[in-house]
Design a protein around this motif. Structure first.
Motif, mmCIF file in Angstrom:
data_model
loop_
_atom_site.group_PDB
_atom_site.id
_atom_site.type_symbol
_atom_site.label_atom_id
_atom_site.label_comp_id
_atom_site.label_asym_id
_atom_site.label_seq_id
_atom_site.Cartn_x
_atom_site.Cartn_y
_atom_site.Cartn_z
ATOM 1 N N LEU A 98 1.395 -30.635 -43.779
ATOM 2 C CA LEU A 98 0.680 -30.455 -45.040
ATOM 3 C C LEU A 98 0.727 -28.999 -45.476
ATOM 4 N N LEU A 99 0.663 -28.093 -44.489
ATOM 5 C CA LEU A 99 0.666 -26.658 -44.798
ATOM 6 C C LEU A 99 1.966 -26.222 -45.473
ATOM 7 N N VAL A 100 3.099 -26.758 -45.015
ATOM 8 C CA VAL A 100 4.381 -26.313 -45.576
ATOM 9 C C VAL A 100 4.852 -27.189 -46.736
ATOM 10 N N LEU A 101 4.093 -28.255 -47.030
ATOM 11 C CA LEU A 101 4.481 -29.162 -48.107
ATOM 12 C C LEU A 101 4.768 -28.435 -49.431
ATOM 13 N N PRO A 102 3.879 -27.514 -49.873
ATOM 14 C CA PRO A 102 4.160 -26.831 -51.141
ATOM 15 C C PRO A 102 5.486 -26.066 -51.126
ATOM 16 N N ILE A 103 5.859 -25.480 -49.993
ATOM 17 C CA ILE A 103 7.125 -24.732 -49.939
ATOM 18 C C ILE A 103 8.275 -25.678 -50.226
ATOM 19 N N ILE A 104 8.260 -26.854 -49.572
ATOM 20 C CA ILE A 104 9.360 -27.806 -49.767
ATOM 21 C C ILE A 104 9.376 -28.324 -51.202
#
Lengths: 291, 305
Positions: free
Chosen positions: B153-159
């Motif tokens: 969930l933490l890296v979701l925005p980056i992807i």
């Protein structure tokens, strides 16, 4: 049949996009619901005005001020490193450097943001603090100063990359007009490009502030973990995030006051970040109207 | 004559200021880069001599010279796999929706605004959310699964953001050509948009995984242990169906947490271990980021529409 399939796929993709909203709702919801019992136990007035934060001691005191002062202090130090460095570096990259050199320099600068924060913690504790102790002889092994400086260096790329993007998207005819009336490169940078890019630069600053407020491992390692109501950067202090780490390292029974206190700390952090974001949004609106 | 001299003096002064500013810019860049270099050299000089084969196959121990990072790197690896499995499909799907399907209405505006905001939320609050939701409400325990979901969930925005950028770079002529051949929207995406943007998407995936491998705070918050002297259940076993997923529920530690643990001890011998772990972490992050930068520049050059 084909249309049905298309509809189904679109719905699935929409659900994926909407899930990011669920994450936000989850974060806010959990923080609020888990910290509610705390406020049934501690009056809001004590929480906001008490000058001591010792929720795990027998004689517990629940004043958020010491954690807040530690957080703001390390953020201010970090920003006074990151904002001048980042802005000057951005102006330099966008106005002075050849595009081919920029293509190399920018990614290298961005590596600073890629280094794991725990490695920065190591660097602050075992490199920067001993270095600072040579200049300030009575500096303790744990202090906010070295943590703040290291966080500052770490967030330089957040400030510089976004600012540089904003500066480069300023149309060239503005620069040419400025040169045509006889302005120098520096005058153009400061009086034309930076004001024109200001709304983008503000977003860069806001992101930098959010990072500095939420930074955890550097302060947990190098700043000590004692809640300390002070504005003296050479003393140890605890930030909101360092407190959460400290408590999480222990055995934490669900529903205990210690468990609730980390949610209260987390909620305070979120509110603080939100405040800065709103100020940033307001600033951006204000400067966009002037254009 | 006077005014001419004045003008010349004025020009000279401004050239001087110009030069001074360029120097300042160069110094700011240098300061940042020298700090990065100092960090790498300092860590390397302390840590590299400590790294040997045993360091990777030993469990942590209370004797500094016997201690190793076996459970930590295995944990990091398994959590990265879990993170990738849950974040990549979700992130790419969300990116595709926002770029190809979403209409300009309030729902898509909320989603866009929300993704920007998520980037500013401190990572430790993801940990708090995970502790409350995954550990206590959904009863997933302080397990590899919880950790993978949290980092996912933490890296979701980056992807999501990098997927959108990659898709946006594809010119409309490609879409129009595909529709002209009678392809449906999904067929266009599946056979044209996704393959052409895969380089950009891959860049985002690598960057997000390198972020996940260094992330410490949220994992401490969900209750990762700092001392683990055993390995998770092996994912492959001798009996049918040969794979099992019980490892998802096992407790874990990761390299950054191991490093933090060693760093918070007073003895300098443990600090050497911390430095060695730091070297391993740093090498992995730098390789991943270098790869991402290389990919990005390669695809930018290759794609001439």
């Amino acid at each position: 049949m084909r249309r049905l399939r298309e509809r189904a796929i679109e719905t699935v993709l929409f659900l994926a996009a909407a899930s990011s909203v669920l994450v936000t709702i989850g974060i806010v919801g959990i923080l609020v619901t888990e910290s509610m019992p705390f406020f049934a136990h501690v009056p809001l007035k004590d929480f906001l005005t008490d000058t001591q934060w010792t929720p795990l001691f027998e004689n517990a005191r629940y004043g958020i001020l010491p954690l807040l002062s530690g957080t703001l202090l390390s953020t201010v130090i970090a920003l006074s490193v990151a904002i001048p460095l980042g802005t000057v570096a951005a102006a330099f990259l966008s106005e002075y450097v050849r595009p081919s050199a920029r293509e190399i320099l920018k990614p290298v600068l961005e590596l600073l943001a890629a280094v794991p924060t725990v490695v920065y913690g190591y660097f602050a504790l075992l490199f920067v603090t001993p270095l600072l102790q040579k200049i300030i002889p009575n500096l303790g092994g744990f202090n906010v100063l070295s943590a703040g400086i290291v966080i500052g260096v770490m967030i330089v790329p957040y400030v510089s990359s976004l600012s540089e993007d904003a500066m480069r998207s300023v149309p060239n005819h503005l620069r040419e007009a400025s040169f045509a009336v006889g302005a120098s490169r520096m005058q153009t940078a400061f009086r034309v490009v930076i004001p024109a890019a200001f709304s983008g630069i503000t977003s860069a600053y806001i992101l930098g502030i959010s990072r500095a407020l939420g930074e955890t491992m550097v302060v947990a390692i190098a700043a000590g973990m004692q809640p300390n109501l002070t504005i003296n950067p050479t003393e140890p202090a605890a930030t909101i995030t360092a407190f959460i780490v400290q408590v999480s390292l222990g055995d934490l029974p669900h529903g205990s006051i210690g468990y609730q206190s980390i949610y209260v700390a987390g909620l305070s952090l979120l509110v603080l970040t939100l405040c800065f974001n709103i100020v940033g949004l307001w600033l951006r609106k204000k400067f966009q109207e002037k254009e | 004559m006077d005014s001419r001299q004045e003008l010349l003096a004025n020009i000279k002064r401004r050239q001087m200021w110009d030069f001074a500013f360029a120097l300042m810019g160069l110094l700011s860049l240098l300061f940042a880069l020298v700090t990065l270099l100092a960090l790498i050299v300092d860590l390397g000089m302390t840590g590299i001599p400590r790294i040997n084969a045993e360091f990777f196959v030993n469990f942590p121990s209370r004797f500094a010279e016997k201690a190793g990072i076996l459970s930590a790197w295995v944990g990091s690896f398994l959590i990265m796999v879990t993170t990738a499995v849950c974040a990549i499909p979700l992130g790419v799907a969300a990116g595709v929706y926002l770029e190809e399907y979403s209409k300009k209405n309030w729902v898509s505006q909320i989603i866009e605004l929300n993704i920007i905001n998520l980037a500013g939320i401190p990572s430790i609050t993801y940990g708090l959310m995970a502790l409350g939701l995954f550990v206590y409400k959904l009863k997933l325990g302080q397990s590899i699964l919880t950790a993978g979901l949290t980092l996912g969930l933490l890296v979701l925005p980056i992807i999501i953001v990098t997927t959108r950028e990659a898709i946006r770079a594809i010119p409309n002529t490609i879409r129009e050509a595909s529709y002209a051949m009678g392809a449906s929207k999904w067929q266009t995406i599946r056979y044209h948009i996704l393959p052409y943007s895969s380089g950009g998407i891959l860049t985002g995936v690598i960057i997000s995984l390198s972020r996940a491998i260094g992330e410490t705070a949220p994992l401490i918050t969900i209750g990762a242990l700092t001392f683990i002297a055993f390995l998770p259940t092996p994912p492959i076993d001798g009996q049918f169906p040969y794979v099992n997923f019980t490892w998802l529920m096992d407790p874990f530690t990761v390299m950054p947490i191991q490093m933090f643990n060693w760093l918070s001890r007073p003895q300098p011998e443990f600090h050497v271990n911390a430095a060695a772990t730091g070297v391993v972490l740093l090498v992995m992050t730098l390789i991943m980021n270098g790869g991402a930068i290389y990919l990005r520049s390669r695809f930018r050059k290759k794609m001439k529409w």
